[in-house]
Design an enzyme around this catalytic site. Structure first.
Site, PDB file in Angstrom:
ATOM      1  N   GLU A   1       0.673  -1.205   0.001  1.00 37.77           N
ATOM      2  CA  GLU A   1      -0.040   0.008  -0.060  1.00 37.77           C
ATOM      3  C   GLU A   1       0.988   1.347  -0.082  1.00 37.77           C
ATOM      4  O   GLU A   1       2.116   1.204   0.144  1.00 37.77           O
ATOM      5  CB  GLU A   1      -0.549   0.015   1.204  1.00 37.77           C
ATOM      6  CG  GLU A   1      -1.896  -1.246   1.310  1.00 37.77           C
ATOM      7  CD  GLU A   1      -2.890  -0.933   2.450  1.00 37.77           C
ATOM      8  OE1 GLU A   1      -3.445   0.076   2.505  1.00 37.77           O
ATOM      9  OE2 GLU A   1      -3.372  -1.835   2.844  1.00 37.77           O
TER      10      GLU A   1
ATOM     11  N   ASP B   1       0.261  -2.930   5.264  1.00 39.78           N
ATOM     12  CA  ASP B   1      -0.670  -3.222   6.191  1.00 39.78           C
ATOM     13  C   ASP B   1      -0.797  -4.750   6.487  1.00 39.78           C
ATOM     14  O   ASP B   1      -1.710  -5.396   5.808  1.00 39.78           O
ATOM     15  CB  ASP B   1      -2.032  -2.572   5.736  1.00 39.78           C
ATOM     16  CG  ASP B   1      -2.804  -2.575   6.612  1.00 39.78           C
ATOM     17  OD1 ASP B   1      -2.860  -2.443   7.796  1.00 39.78           O
ATOM     18  OD2 ASP B   1      -4.279  -2.617   6.221  1.00 39.78           O
TER      19      ASP B   1
ATOM     20  N   ARG C   1      -4.919 -13.641   7.536  1.00 38.76           N
ATOM     21  CA  ARG C   1      -5.863 -13.735   7.014  1.00 38.76           C
ATOM     22  C   ARG C   1      -6.850 -14.775   7.442  1.00 38.76           C
ATOM     23  O   ARG C   1      -7.980 -14.592   7.361  1.00 38.76           O
ATOM     24  CB  ARG C   1      -5.580 -14.240   5.455  1.00 38.76           C
ATOM     25  CG  ARG C   1      -4.593 -13.509   4.658  1.00 38.76           C
ATOM     26  CD  ARG C   1      -5.391 -12.075   4.355  1.00 38.76           C
ATOM     27  NE  ARG C   1      -4.530 -11.300   3.417  1.00 38.76           N
ATOM     28  CZ  ARG C   1      -5.069 -10.203   2.869  1.00 38.76           C
ATOM     29  NH1 ARG C   1      -6.158  -9.670   3.340  1.00 38.76           N
ATOM     30  NH2 ARG C   1      -4.232  -9.563   2.120  1.00 38.76           N
TER      31      ARG C   1
ATOM     32  N   GLN D   1      -8.772 -12.980  10.133  1.00 37.48           N
ATOM     33  CA  GLN D   1      -9.441 -11.937   9.515  1.00 37.48           C
ATOM     34  C   GLN D   1     -10.844 -12.534   9.003  1.00 37.48           C
ATOM     35  O   GLN D   1     -11.986 -11.943   8.923  1.00 37.48           O
ATOM     36  CB  GLN D   1      -8.735 -11.180   8.369  1.00 37.48           C
ATOM     37  CG  GLN D   1      -9.584  -9.975   7.692  1.00 37.48           C
ATOM     38  CD  GLN D   1      -8.747  -9.306   6.567  1.00 37.48           C
ATOM     39  OE1 GLN D   1      -7.488  -9.514   6.402  1.00 37.48           O
ATOM     40  NE2 GLN D   1      -9.258  -8.516   5.752  1.00 37.48           N
TER      41      GLN D   1
END
Length: 352
Positions: free
Chosen positions: A132, A164, A168, A171
């Site tokens: 990012e 960032d 996973r 999340q």
């Protein structure tokens, strides 16, 4: 940052003049030069601002489509609202760290291994990077006011690189229905150098065409963005060299910096100097431009081969992730430094 663009330009012009070859102020004054110029070997790089608030956008169409296909299939790649507004969530500013800081593999809940089991509590085995960039806010706006799309650039001090980090598996389990929480807040890394928009003016280019047209408050007179080549490398422990796993570009983003900032304030939300607004994962349309392991390994279904013969589905302990960017001009280069971090093993040997 709070002083605004006129002050930024004056400071930049003054520094350029003082460092130019035909300016005697520093060259002819040894004691002043010794005070003004510090050897890099003596410098400890820190976060460039006290970051009060942090928001993370979801601005890459290629990233959205790839993730949508992975999780929802071809027919549901793009959420119906995504083409009309820059989607974002409010992140955790306290865990933003400067490049070179180790990132500890997080513990957390992950989904049940089968339909009859409860969720598991364990270290994440799907730690990921996210390529990012992020903008630092300059002058903010008062609560209850908004920043026009046409004035938004004057509220952007400059850009940094960002990783960032994501867990996973944590999340995925926690994100229904409210979105990322512990799968993101364990660490976000930024580069220490802020590159101002003035320095990037030679690299302005056209932004992607938006179809359908956005709402009027997001319509720009000229859709411009920046041609910034980006690269991600993984340096495994014991390897002789890093492996380049992603080459992308900031210009791929569907939603521009001005659109992100204008949308953030359209409800009257007040931004403050030093706030950080991130782009979201920057993926591109060509092979090798995916900005995360989630995409590169197709959510762990494929092996990503590294230069030393190893393979990865997600990041392993002691993997060093290195993000770099530089813009090549006519006889000059604008660099962003490095955004790096190593995945440190989980701190606890067993569940608490």
């Amino acid at each position: 940052m709070a002083l605004g663009r006129p002050a930024w330009k004056e400071a930049r012009n003054t520094i350029q003049r003082l460092l130019s070859e035909d300016e005697p102020t520093l060259q002819n004054n040894y004691s002043l030069r010794k005070k003004a110029l510090v050897p890099m070997s003596e410098v400890k790089l820190e976060l460039p601002a006290v970051i009060g608030d942090y928001s993370d956008f979801f601005s890459s169409k290629d990233h959205v489509m790839t993730c949508g296909t992975i999780y929802r299939g071809e027919d549901y790649r793009i959420p119906p609202n995504w083409l009309y507004l820059p989607i974002a969530y409010h992140g955790r500013s306290s865990s933003i760290v400067v490049s070179g800081t180790d990132i500890i593999r997080p513990w957390g809940q992950t989904g049940p291994p089968n339909s009859t089991s409860p969720p598991e509590f364990k270290p994440s085995n799907r730690v990921d990077f996210e390529l990012e960039m992020a903008m630092f806010v300059g002058p903010g706006n008062d609560l209850g006011t908004r920043v026009s799309i046409h004035d938004a650039a004057d509220h952007i001090f400059g850009l940094v690189l960002m990783n960032d980090w994501s867990a996973r598996d944590i999340q995925k389990w926690e994100s229904s229905p409210l979105g990322p929480f512990l799968g993101k807040s364990f660490g976000t890394t930024i580069s220490p150098w802020i590159v101002t928009l003035e320095a990037l003016e030679p690299f302005i280019c056209e932004a992607p065409v938006q179809d359908p047209a956005p709402p009027p408050y997001l319509e720009e007179l000229g859709r411009k963005t920046y041609d910034i080549p980006l690269q991600v490398s993984i340096f495994p422990e014991g390897a002789k060299a890093a492996s380049v796993v992603c080459q992308s570009n900031f210009k791929y983003l569907y939603w521009t910096l001005s659109q992100q900032l204008a949308h953030h304030t359209v409800n009257g939300c007040n931004l403050k100097p030093g706030d950080l607004l991130a782009s979201g994962t920057i993926s591109g349309p060509i092979l090798g431009s995916n900005g995360s392991m989630l995409e590169l390994s197709w959510n762990g279904q494929k092996d990503l081969k590294l230069a030393n013969g190893d393979s990865r589905k997600f990041l392993e302990d002691n993997d060093d992730v290195i993000i770099t960017a530089s813009c090549q001009g006519d006889g000059f280069v604008v660099g962003f430094g490095t955004c790096s971090g190593k995945v440190f093993p989980a701190r606890y040997g067993k569940a608490l």
